[in-house]
Design a protein around this motif. Sequence first.
Motif, PDB file in Angstrom:
ATOM      1  N   LEU A  53      10.953 133.379  23.108  1.00 17.18           N
ATOM      2  CA  LEU A  53      11.104 133.247  24.558  1.00 17.18           C
ATOM      3  C   LEU A  53      12.136 132.185  24.905  1.00 17.18           C
ATOM      4  CD1 LEU A  53       7.370 133.345  25.671  1.00 17.18           C
ATOM      5  CD2 LEU A  53       9.068 135.131  25.965  1.00 17.18           C
ATOM      6  N   TYR A  54      12.875 132.450  25.979  1.00 19.34           N
ATOM      7  CA  TYR A  54      13.847 131.490  26.479  1.00 19.34           C
ATOM      8  C   TYR A  54      13.259 130.817  27.715  1.00 19.34           C
ATOM      9  CZ  TYR A  54      18.166 129.655  28.478  1.00 19.34           C
ATOM     10  OH  TYR A  54      19.137 128.832  28.996  1.00 19.34           O
ATOM     11  N   PRO A  55      12.982 129.517  27.664  1.00 23.77           N
ATOM     12  CA  PRO A  55      12.345 128.846  28.799  1.00 23.77           C
ATOM     13  C   PRO A  55      13.316 128.654  29.959  1.00 23.77           C
ATOM     14  CG  PRO A  55      12.869 127.253  27.083  1.00 23.77           C
ATOM     15  CD  PRO A  55      13.199 128.610  26.518  1.00 23.77           C
TER      16      PRO A  55
ATOM     17  N   TYR B  41       0.197 140.048  26.895  1.00 22.29           N
ATOM     18  CA  TYR B  41       1.419 139.252  26.754  1.00 22.29           C
ATOM     19  C   TYR B  41       2.536 140.036  26.076  1.00 22.29           C
ATOM     20  CZ  TYR B  41      -1.096 135.011  28.097  1.00 22.29           C
ATOM     21  OH  TYR B  41      -1.801 134.075  28.798  1.00 22.29           O
ATOM     22  N   SER B  42       2.179 140.894  25.131  1.00 21.60           N
ATOM     23  CA  SER B  42       3.199 141.595  24.353  1.00 21.60           C
ATOM     24  C   SER B  42       4.017 142.564  25.191  1.00 21.60           C
ATOM     25  CB  SER B  42       2.542 142.345  23.187  1.00 21.60           C
ATOM     26  OG  SER B  42       1.655 143.332  23.652  1.00 21.60           O
ATOM     27  N   SER B  43       3.453 143.057  26.296  1.00 20.65           N
ATOM     28  CA  SER B  43       4.188 143.977  27.164  1.00 20.65           C
ATOM     29  C   SER B  43       4.941 143.256  28.274  1.00 20.65           C
ATOM     30  CB  SER B  43       3.223 144.998  27.785  1.00 20.65           C
ATOM     31  OG  SER B  43       2.653 145.817  26.794  1.00 20.65           O
ATOM     32  N   SER B  44       4.731 141.966  28.397  1.00 18.66           N
ATOM     33  CA  SER B  44       5.385 141.170  29.446  1.00 18.66           C
ATOM     34  C   SER B  44       6.782 140.752  29.011  1.00 18.66           C
ATOM     35  CB  SER B  44       4.562 139.906  29.745  1.00 18.66           C
ATOM     36  OG  SER B  44       3.225 140.222  30.067  1.00 18.66           O
ATOM     37  N   ASN B  45       7.700 140.642  29.968  1.00 19.49           N
ATOM     38  CA  ASN B  45       8.979 139.997  29.661  1.00 19.49           C
ATOM     39  C   ASN B  45       9.033 138.605  30.290  1.00 19.49           C
ATOM     40  OD1 ASN B  45       9.552 140.492  32.371  1.00 19.49           O
ATOM     41  ND2 ASN B  45      10.923 142.219  31.945  1.00 19.49           N
ATOM     42  N   VAL B  46       7.920 138.212  30.921  1.00 21.17           N
ATOM     43  CA  VAL B  46       7.771 136.874  31.499  1.00 21.17           C
ATOM     44  C   VAL B  46       6.376 136.366  31.182  1.00 21.17           C
ATOM     45  CG1 VAL B  46       7.577 135.550  33.640  1.00 21.17           C
ATOM     46  CG2 VAL B  46       9.385 137.241  33.409  1.00 21.17           C
ATOM     47  N   ILE B  47       6.284 135.146  30.712  1.00 10.74           N
ATOM     48  CA  ILE B  47       4.992 134.483  30.539  1.00 10.74           C
ATOM     49  C   ILE B  47       4.947 133.286  31.494  1.00 10.74           C
ATOM     50  CG2 ILE B  47       3.650 132.998  28.989  1.00 10.74           C
ATOM     51  CD1 ILE B  47       4.217 134.842  26.749  1.00 10.74           C
ATOM     52  N   VAL B  48       3.864 133.186  32.228  1.00  7.02           N
ATOM     53  CA  VAL B  48       3.715 132.075  33.174  1.00  7.02           C
ATOM     54  C   VAL B  48       3.058 130.902  32.448  1.00  7.02           C
ATOM     55  CG1 VAL B  48       2.756 131.317  35.369  1.00  7.02           C
ATOM     56  CG2 VAL B  48       3.475 133.698  35.074  1.00  7.02           C
TER      57      VAL B  48
ATOM     58  N   LEU C  79       9.383 116.631  39.448  1.00  9.42           N
ATOM     59  CA  LEU C  79       9.163 116.766  38.012  1.00  9.42           C
ATOM     60  C   LEU C  79       8.215 117.925  37.727  1.00  9.42           C
ATOM     61  CD1 LEU C  79       9.413 115.666  35.080  1.00  9.42           C
ATOM     62  CD2 LEU C  79       7.453 114.188  35.599  1.00  9.42           C
ATOM     63  N   ALA C  80       8.647 118.832  36.855  1.00 12.29           N
ATOM     64  CA  ALA C  80       7.797 119.945  36.440  1.00 12.29           C
ATOM     65  C   ALA C  80       7.857 120.053  34.923  1.00 12.29           C
ATOM     66  CB  ALA C  80       8.264 121.248  37.081  1.00 12.29           C
ATOM     67  N   ILE C  81       6.702 119.997  34.282  1.00 13.97           N
ATOM     68  CA  ILE C  81       6.609 120.099  32.823  1.00 13.97           C
ATOM     69  C   ILE C  81       5.820 121.362  32.505  1.00 13.97           C
ATOM     70  CG2 ILE C  81       5.930 118.954  30.695  1.00 13.97           C
ATOM     71  CD1 ILE C  81       5.817 116.323  32.310  1.00 13.97           C
ATOM     72  N   ALA C  82       6.455 122.306  31.811  1.00 14.56           N
ATOM     73  CA  ALA C  82       5.819 123.585  31.512  1.00 14.56           C
ATOM     74  C   ALA C  82       5.395 123.649  30.052  1.00 14.56           C
ATOM     75  CB  ALA C  82       6.773 124.730  31.836  1.00 14.56           C
ATOM     76  N   VAL C  83       4.237 124.265  29.824  1.00 13.03           N
ATOM     77  CA  VAL C  83       3.690 124.388  28.465  1.00 13.03           C
ATOM     78  C   VAL C  83       3.255 125.830  28.221  1.00 13.03           C
ATOM     79  CG1 VAL C  83       1.919 123.609  26.859  1.00 13.03           C
ATOM     80  CG2 VAL C  83       2.816 122.026  28.563  1.00 13.03           C
TER      81      VAL C  83
ATOM     82  N   ILE D 159      -3.150 120.818  26.526  1.00  8.68           N
ATOM     83  CA  ILE D 159      -1.923 120.017  26.533  1.00  8.68           C
ATOM     84  C   ILE D 159      -1.548 119.641  27.966  1.00  8.68           C
ATOM     85  CG2 ILE D 159       0.562 120.057  26.024  1.00  8.68           C
ATOM     86  CD1 ILE D 159      -0.115 121.843  23.607  1.00  8.68           C
ATOM     87  N   LYS D 160      -1.739 120.569  28.886  1.00  9.29           N
ATOM     88  CA  LYS D 160      -1.467 120.275  30.299  1.00  9.29           C
ATOM     89  C   LYS D 160      -2.327 119.091  30.774  1.00  9.29           C
ATOM     90  CE  LYS D 160      -1.964 122.060  34.976  1.00  9.29           C
ATOM     91  NZ  LYS D 160      -2.406 123.179  35.843  1.00  9.29           N
ATOM     92  N   LYS D 161      -3.591 119.110  30.402  1.00 10.23           N
ATOM     93  CA  LYS D 161      -4.504 118.021  30.789  1.00 10.23           C
ATOM     94  C   LYS D 161      -4.042 116.694  30.193  1.00 10.23           C
ATOM     95  CE  LYS D 161      -9.419 116.880  31.006  1.00 10.23           C
ATOM     96  NZ  LYS D 161     -10.799 117.321  30.650  1.00 10.23           N
ATOM     97  N   ASP D 162      -3.598 116.732  28.941  1.00  9.91           N
ATOM     98  CA  ASP D 162      -3.089 115.516  28.285  1.00  9.91           C
ATOM     99  C   ASP D 162      -1.856 114.987  29.019  1.00  9.91           C
ATOM    100  OD1 ASP D 162      -5.081 115.776  26.405  1.00  9.91           O
ATOM    101  OD2 ASP D 162      -3.786 116.706  24.888  1.00  9.91           O
ATOM    102  N   LEU D 163      -0.955 115.888  29.395  1.00 10.84           N
ATOM    103  CA  LEU D 163       0.269 115.493  30.083  1.00 10.84           C
ATOM    104  C   LEU D 163      -0.018 114.920  31.468  1.00 10.84           C
ATOM    105  CD1 LEU D 163       2.594 118.482  29.110  1.00 10.84           C
ATOM    106  CD2 LEU D 163       2.874 116.093  28.417  1.00 10.84           C
TER     107      LEU D 163
END
Length: 209
Positions: A4-6, A106-113, A122-126, A139-143
């Motif tokens: 995936l390309y973020p 997920y395997s049929s998606s071309n986008v994962i949220v 500031l936006a940090i995505a995981v 990890i989101k909770k840790d961040l």
Amino acid sequence: MENLYPVFINLKYKKVCIIGGGRIAARKLEGLLQSEAVITIISPTLMESIFPYVNSGLVHWIQKSFELSDIEDAFYIISATNDPHVSSELRKGVSPSQLINFADDYSSSNVIVPSVVRRGRLAIAVTTSGASPSLSKKIKKDLEAIYSKDYEDYVEFLMEKRSYIQESVNDTDKRRKLLSLLVEDPIFRTEEREKRFQKIYKKINNNCE
């Protein structure tokens, strides 16, 4: 889905279709409401928590069963239903130029949220690329603990000073040094940051290092 390309996408004024009106749709809707997208939900029924957004005009609800014609001009499509017939129709009918997220596939998606931590600008995505949503949430909770709400003001400060430095400092090396210090020195995340900034700005800009 490991390659995936973020990327963050500007959905302002783009047509977003959510297929389904239940719990999954409500959860997906939460992340979309601030995007200024044109959001349409297609579903015979609607979860009660979504009605306020429909009544306020933030979301358009088409009370019907899904048909492929409903997504012809959609930029982004979210399949928020467990109906295998709907999922099958979407897989066959979605255009290669359209973005689609299947909440249950997920395997049929071309986008994962991803899971996202937001602190103002500031936006940090995981994401684990579908391997473990539970780990993404952890990890989101840790961040969220590491990057407290104080970062909202801090990032605004950085934006303001970056513009000021770019306009007022012609020397590239001095400009780079000032910008680096703004993120390396912890004092800039405190209320003393303006006083500290003025001090180092004068020092560096006057070559008094």
